[in-house]
Design a protein around this motif. Structure first.
Motif, short mmCIF file in Angstrom:
data_model
loop_
_atom_site.label_atom_id
_atom_site.label_comp_id
_atom_site.label_asym_id
_atom_site.label_seq_id
_atom_site.Cartn_x
_atom_site.Cartn_y
_atom_site.Cartn_z
N THR A 61 -6.29 16.34 -1.58
CA THR A 61 -6.23 15.70 -2.75
C THR A 61 -5.65 14.10 -2.82
O THR A 61 -5.94 13.72 -3.70
CB THR A 61 -4.97 16.50 -3.76
OG1 THR A 61 -5.06 18.11 -3.52
CG2 THR A 61 -3.54 15.94 -4.53
N ALA A 62 -5.28 13.64 -1.73
CA ALA A 62 -4.79 12.73 -1.49
C ALA A 62 -5.95 11.30 -1.19
O ALA A 62 -5.89 10.75 -1.82
CB ALA A 62 -4.07 12.46 -0.23
N VAL A 63 -7.14 12.18 -0.80
CA VAL A 63 -8.25 10.86 -1.24
C VAL A 63 -8.97 10.72 -2.10
O VAL A 63 -9.44 9.87 -2.32
CB VAL A 63 -9.83 11.73 0.28
CG1 VAL A 63 -11.30 11.57 -0.26
CG2 VAL A 63 -9.13 11.82 1.02
N LEU A 64 -8.67 12.13 -2.86
CA LEU A 64 -8.98 11.58 -4.10
C LEU A 64 -8.66 11.20 -5.29
O LEU A 64 -8.88 10.31 -6.40
CB LEU A 64 -9.53 12.99 -4.81
CG LEU A 64 -10.17 14.52 -4.33
CD1 LEU A 64 -10.32 15.53 -5.55
CD2 LEU A 64 -11.56 13.96 -4.51
N PHE A 65 -7.42 10.91 -5.05
CA PHE A 65 -6.10 10.23 -5.85
C PHE A 65 -6.50 8.38 -5.23
O PHE A 65 -6.84 8.04 -5.93
CB PHE A 65 -4.75 10.37 -5.56
CG PHE A 65 -4.03 11.30 -6.79
CD1 PHE A 65 -4.68 11.02 -8.01
CD2 PHE A 65 -4.02 12.89 -6.37
CE1 PHE A 65 -3.31 11.84 -8.74
CE2 PHE A 65 -3.54 13.58 -7.11
CZ PHE A 65 -3.16 13.56 -8.21
#
Length: 69
Positions: A61-65
């Protein structure tokens, strides 16, 4: 064994069969303590997997954001 001999089985054969049955039951019985121990192990493994999946999910999720901004 008494049931077998009362049913007409020779005593020697009844003793052998009863002994074999007791041996079979004894080697395949599971105690409550063993089940409790195994359940605790499985619970621990499940918690470890869940925490691992949550860490990976948070990372993804952090990478996608980061990629979206």
């Amino acid at each position: 064994m008494d049931t077998l001999t009362e049913g007409g089985m020779p005593e020697k054969q009844a003793k052998a069969l009863a002994s074999a049955m007791f041996q079979l039951i004894d080697t395949h019985l599971v105690t409550k303590n063993y089940l409790d121990m195994r359940l605790a192990q499985l619970k621990s493994e499940l918690i470890q997997w869940m925490v691992g999946v949550m860490v990976v999910q948070t990372g993804v999720t952090a990478v996608l954001f980061k990629l979206m901004h």
